[in-house]
Design a protein around this motif. Structure first.
Motif, PDB file in Angstrom:
ATOM      1  N   CYS A 291       0.796  -1.208   0.042  1.00 50.56           N
ATOM      2  CA  CYS A 291      -0.290   0.065  -0.074  1.00 50.56           C
ATOM      3  C   CYS A 291       0.868   1.365  -0.210  1.00 50.56           C
ATOM      4  O   CYS A 291       0.263   2.496   0.465  1.00 50.56           O
TER       5      CYS A 291
ATOM      6  N   TYR B  84       2.970   2.677  -2.887  1.00 49.08           N
ATOM      7  CA  TYR B  84       3.516   2.420  -4.486  1.00 49.08           C
ATOM      8  C   TYR B  84       4.710   2.874  -4.843  1.00 49.08           C
ATOM      9  O   TYR B  84       5.517   2.104  -5.468  1.00 49.08           O
TER      10      TYR B  84
ATOM     11  N   GLN C 215      -6.805  -4.764  -1.226  1.00 48.84           N
ATOM     12  CA  GLN C 215      -5.755  -4.971  -0.160  1.00 48.84           C
ATOM     13  C   GLN C 215      -5.457  -3.562   0.802  1.00 48.84           C
ATOM     14  O   GLN C 215      -5.010  -3.716   1.835  1.00 48.84           O
ATOM     15  N   CYS C 216      -6.004  -2.616   0.287  1.00 49.11           N
ATOM     16  CA  CYS C 216      -5.726  -1.149   1.113  1.00 49.11           C
ATOM     17  C   CYS C 216      -6.773  -0.438   1.427  1.00 49.11           C
ATOM     18  O   CYS C 216      -6.543  -0.106   2.577  1.00 49.11           O
TER      19      CYS C 216
ATOM     20  N   GLY D  42      -4.163  -1.077   5.145  1.00 53.91           N
ATOM     21  CA  GLY D  42      -3.716   0.049   4.411  1.00 53.91           C
ATOM     22  C   GLY D  42      -4.467   1.193   4.219  1.00 53.91           C
ATOM     23  O   GLY D  42      -4.160   2.128   3.532  1.00 53.91           O
TER      24      GLY D  42
ATOM     25  N   SER E 258      -3.071   4.722   3.958  1.00 48.93           N
ATOM     26  CA  SER E 258      -2.074   5.113   2.679  1.00 48.93           C
ATOM     27  C   SER E 258      -3.207   6.059   1.805  1.00 48.93           C
ATOM     28  O   SER E 258      -2.719   6.532   0.764  1.00 48.93           O
TER      29      SER E 258
ATOM     30  N   TYR F 105      -0.858   4.669  -1.936  1.00 52.07           N
ATOM     31  CA  TYR F 105      -1.223   3.238  -2.438  1.00 52.07           C
ATOM     32  C   TYR F 105      -1.167   3.147  -4.023  1.00 52.07           C
ATOM     33  O   TYR F 105      -0.795   2.149  -4.575  1.00 52.07           O
TER      34      TYR F 105
END
Length: 435
Positions: A157, A159, A238-239, A268, A271, A289
């Motif tokens: 998360c 990038y 996921q984030c 995440g 983020s 992210y």
């Protein structure tokens, strides 16, 4: 004198330099031994050429695989990433000495690598710049990622960090902005003035959707200004949860539509954050992210939008998502010449004086400012152009392309270096014609 045993080894076997013992070579591979007697000179020459080419390919592949310069670059960037914007020369020197040591270790396998040679010269320049000595402490080594965790799950998360680990370098960023009339600066540094009344998408990709809604700035004028912005951060499993941000004139909230200030309860969630830079006038949204930062401003009776996005994110869209002002600019039918729409409002000379106070360089930001002030009669539009330029200074990856010079709304950009080349070339042609 060689014995017969030694002589036979030269025909049927080759001993490796590493001392691992003889390796048998089939007579079918090369025309040696008994089969060589029946091989024509041309066939033998062709076979030898192919073997030499194969050897060179294998050697080059081995050398490239062994060159670890990208790892050295990655370690240096990771060590200096937290130092950005600071003046910690001692920490920079430690990182540079580690960088130099890493390049020395891989010098033998990187002799023909241009990236390696660029790194070596770059280190020398940076050490002089930061007044570093060649001897001294080095930066602590980067912690090794446990094999069961893997790169994919490391900072998924974040990038920028994830990209750095995967590619050994930071991502390439792009900048887009919409302000004033609206004027749109695309990811490709094209600049359009648009009429686009109603709702139009600035961005529509796999991660973001941004829509601007415009209204006429004056009765009977073709010029419009943005009165509403809708930004959707699409669900990323996921984030973050999906988040929606909406801004309207005189309502620039420092929170998402659901009242939250981050990406939600997922691991995440932090983020994605939102913060108020100036009450009621400037909000910044950071989406780490996806390597993206967005600025939303209000100046006078209009909203402006600026974005810095990783190139990979900006390009993540399908053919169906083809209408995006940040990608393709305004459709030709919606482009407006900055000589149009100047009705009522304010005298051009007065507008130029007001804009000159905020924008000393007479580029497209200055021209757009004059257009907006003349058309609307609202001096606050100088703040819109000035804010867009300030965002570009922060968000644009190439300082040399910050200013755009053009004569019309539909023209491609003319950067200052390009203008100099054009002028010099024109003078040279004129001299040749006279001669």
């Amino acid at each position: 004198m060689r014995t017969s045993t030694d002589s036979s080894r030269g025909v049927g076997e080759r001993k490796e330099e590493t001392g691992r013992g003889p390796i048998p070579i089939s007579s079918g591979w090369i025309g040696m031994g008994k089969s060589a007697c029946n091989t024509s000179p041309q066939q033998l020459e062709n076979t030898c050429f192919l073997l030499r080419a194969l050897f060179l390919l294998l050697f080059c592949r081995h050398a490239c695989c062994q060159c670890k310069i990208l790892r050295c670059n990655s370690d240096y960037v990771a060590a200096t990433l937290p130092l950005r914007g600071s003046s910690k020369d001692a920490a920079y020197c430690n990182a540079l000495r580690s960088y130099s040591r890493c390049t020395r270790k891989t010098s033998r396998t990187c002799r023909g690598n241009l990236v390696y040679h660029s790194a070596v010269h770059g280190i020398e320049d940076l050490m002089i710049q930061h007044n570093c000595s060649k001897e001294g402490p080095t930066a602590p080594p980067r912690p090794v990622v446990p094999s069961h965790q893997g790169i994919e799950s490391l900072d998924m998360c974040d990038y920028e960090k994830s990209f750095l680990y995967k590619h050994g370098q930071l991502p390439v960023y792009q900048h887009c902005a919409a302000f004033g009339d609206p004027h749109v600066r695309t990811f490709h540094d094209e600049f359009h003035t648009c009429r686009v009344e109603g709702a139009w998408p600035l961005l529509d990709n796999n991660y973001l959707f941004v829509q601007a809604t415009s209204y006429p700035v004056a009765k009977g004028s073709n010029a419009t200004a943005t009165g509403k912005l809708t930004i959707i951060f699409k669900n990323m499993k996921q984030c973050i949860d999906q988040k929606v941000y909406q801004a309207e004139i005189d309502n620039l909230p420092a929170a998402f539509e659901d009242g939250s200030v981050n990406g939600g309860e997922r691991p995440g969630g932090s983020s994605l954050t939102i913060r108020e830079r100036m009450s009621g006038q400037h909000v910044e949204i950071r989406a780490a992210y996806i390597g993206t930062t967005i600025a939303v401003r209000q100046a006078g009776r209009q909203l402006s939008f600026s974005i810095r996005a990783a190139e990979e994110i900006a390009r993540a869209f399908t053919d169906e998502q083809d209408l995006q002002l940040c990608v393709g600019g305004c459709p030709p039918s919606q482009r407006l010449s900055r000589s149009e729409g100047r009705r009522g409002g304010m005298a051009a000379e007065v507008a130029r004086m007001l804009c000159k106070e905020k924008l000393p360089v007479e580029d497209v930001y200055f021209q757009s400012c004059v257009f907006d002030v003349v058309t609307s009669g609202d001096a606050n539009f100088t703040l819109a152009a000035h804010g867009a330029l300030e965002d570009a200074k922060m968000f644009h990856p190439d300082a040399e392309k910050l200013h755009i010079f053009q004569t019309g709304a539909g023209c491609h950009l003319l950067s200052l270096p390009f203008l100099l080349v054009v002028v010099i070339t024109a003078n040279l042609l004129a001299v040749q014609l006279l001669c």
